[in-house]
Design a protein around this motif. Sequence first.
Motif, PDB file in Angstrom:
ATOM      1  N   VAL A 247     -14.900 -13.717  10.706  1.00 55.69           N
ATOM      2  CA  VAL A 247     -15.123 -15.019  10.065  1.00 55.69           C
ATOM      3  C   VAL A 247     -14.736 -14.924   8.591  1.00 55.69           C
ATOM      4  O   VAL A 247     -15.364 -14.189   7.826  1.00 55.69           O
ATOM      5  CB  VAL A 247     -16.593 -15.451  10.209  1.00 55.69           C
ATOM      6  N   PRO A 248     -13.699 -15.658   8.171  1.00 57.70           N
ATOM      7  CA  PRO A 248     -13.277 -15.608   6.767  1.00 57.70           C
ATOM      8  C   PRO A 248     -14.331 -16.170   5.826  1.00 57.70           C
ATOM      9  O   PRO A 248     -15.119 -17.046   6.202  1.00 57.70           O
ATOM     10  CB  PRO A 248     -12.005 -16.479   6.750  1.00 57.70           C
ATOM     11  N   ASP A 249     -14.329 -15.661   4.602  1.00 57.63           N
ATOM     12  CA  ASP A 249     -15.188 -16.174   3.529  1.00 57.63           C
ATOM     13  C   ASP A 249     -16.661 -16.162   3.920  1.00 57.63           C
ATOM     14  O   ASP A 249     -17.414 -17.078   3.595  1.00 57.63           O
ATOM     15  CB  ASP A 249     -14.755 -17.585   3.125  1.00 57.63           C
ATOM     16  N   ALA A 250     -17.070 -15.112   4.635  1.00 59.56           N
ATOM     17  CA  ALA A 250     -18.475 -14.973   5.040  1.00 59.56           C
ATOM     18  C   ALA A 250     -18.886 -13.519   4.892  1.00 59.56           C
ATOM     19  O   ALA A 250     -18.086 -12.604   5.083  1.00 59.56           O
ATOM     20  CB  ALA A 250     -18.681 -15.437   6.482  1.00 59.56           C
ATOM     21  N   GLY A 251     -20.178 -13.341   4.563  1.00 66.13           N
ATOM     22  CA  GLY A 251     -20.737 -12.008   4.449  1.00 66.13           C
ATOM     23  C   GLY A 251     -21.565 -11.668   5.670  1.00 66.13           C
ATOM     24  O   GLY A 251     -21.082 -11.716   6.803  1.00 66.13           O
ATOM     25  N   HIS A 252     -22.851 -11.365   5.457  1.00 66.15           N
ATOM     26  CA  HIS A 252     -23.699 -10.850   6.527  1.00 66.15           C
ATOM     27  C   HIS A 252     -24.282 -11.945   7.413  1.00 66.15           C
ATOM     28  O   HIS A 252     -24.851 -11.645   8.459  1.00 66.15           O
ATOM     29  CB  HIS A 252     -24.837 -10.029   5.908  1.00 66.15           C
ATOM     30  N   TYR A 253     -24.129 -13.212   7.011  1.00 70.13           N
ATOM     31  CA  TYR A 253     -24.762 -14.310   7.747  1.00 70.13           C
ATOM     32  C   TYR A 253     -23.759 -15.412   8.079  1.00 70.13           C
ATOM     33  O   TYR A 253     -23.906 -16.558   7.631  1.00 70.13           O
ATOM     34  CB  TYR A 253     -25.930 -14.880   6.947  1.00 70.13           C
ATOM     35  N   GLN A 257     -23.218 -19.286   6.758  1.00 77.19           N
ATOM     36  CA  GLN A 257     -22.171 -19.389   5.749  1.00 77.19           C
ATOM     37  C   GLN A 257     -20.954 -20.163   6.255  1.00 77.19           C
ATOM     38  O   GLN A 257     -20.322 -20.901   5.499  1.00 77.19           O
ATOM     39  CB  GLN A 257     -21.737 -17.988   5.301  1.00 77.19           C
ATOM     40  N   GLN A 258     -20.626 -19.967   7.514  1.00 75.15           N
ATOM     41  CA  GLN A 258     -19.520 -20.673   8.149  1.00 75.15           C
ATOM     42  C   GLN A 258     -20.009 -21.188   9.506  1.00 75.15           C
ATOM     43  O   GLN A 258     -19.577 -20.723  10.564  1.00 75.15           O
ATOM     44  CB  GLN A 258     -18.307 -19.748   8.314  1.00 75.15           C
ATOM     45  N   PRO A 259     -20.945 -22.124   9.493  1.00 70.81           N
ATOM     46  CA  PRO A 259     -21.597 -22.523  10.738  1.00 70.81           C
ATOM     47  C   PRO A 259     -20.664 -23.166  11.752  1.00 70.81           C
ATOM     48  O   PRO A 259     -20.840 -22.992  12.958  1.00 70.81           O
ATOM     49  CB  PRO A 259     -22.685 -23.494  10.274  1.00 70.81           C
TER      50      PRO A 259
END
Length: 277
Positions: A247-253, A257-259
């Motif tokens: 998932v681009p532009d997302a960290g651990h969640y 962050q990118q629902p």
Amino acid sequence: MTDARSSSHPTRYLHRPQGRVAYDLQGDGPLVVLVPGMAELRSSYRFLAPALVAAGYTVATTDLRGHGDSDTTFTSYGDPETASDISALIDELGRPAVVVGNSLAAGAGVIVAAEHPAKVRGLVLVGPFVRNPRQPPGMRSLFRLLTAPIWVAAVWKAYLPTLYAGAKPADFAEYRAAVVAKLRQPGYGTAFSRTARQTDHRPAEARLADVDTPVLVVMGERDPDFTDPAAEAAWIGETLRGEVVMVPDAGHYPQSQQPGQTARAVLDFLTRTSARA
């Protein structure tokens, strides 16, 4: 922020030998169990759960023991303990489930699937810890110091934004305030500290070869918990013969962050998993 505790669905409780585990139940259809990671609230799934319900699934969203609205009376925490709670919840709800586990809960999901294959129709592992990460010398001791109950709420307040590398949800400040407020309530800082200190992912790693269910790995491309998130996701996917979605532009969640992208990946997986059943 749409918090699980303020929704129209009353909090339910799973009774365990040492206390209660809080969960919500909504929807109608095949069962999906959503389990958050360490120090998180079940409302970390506040975007994914409604998408699953709208698509025709029954969704149980649970707190970890010692977290959220669960009791802090437990003495042991970690992957096997969380796996035991997930297994008991599936028993209470009376039918097999697809288990969605974030972080620590991913390792717990692996254990449930290995020990009780009839209960688990599929696994979605989000930002997954299914083995212990390699750490520089002294890092574990530093982590134990930083998660001491006396200051863990302040430490986590400062640290949490780093785990949300990339895009942050619009309600991030409100969500972080809810997490920190919970950690400041009596007993919860101690429960988190015990979780941090007792968690060991070796039991999950030892059961990887025993998992025989469809698996989806969802990893944020910028997940700071892994030196190389793509390589870790690829290794888990290969080991479990599963699919991998980065998932681009997302960290651990990525679920918050990118629902949109995360929900599409999970729903596509659920559709194909149901077709195999």
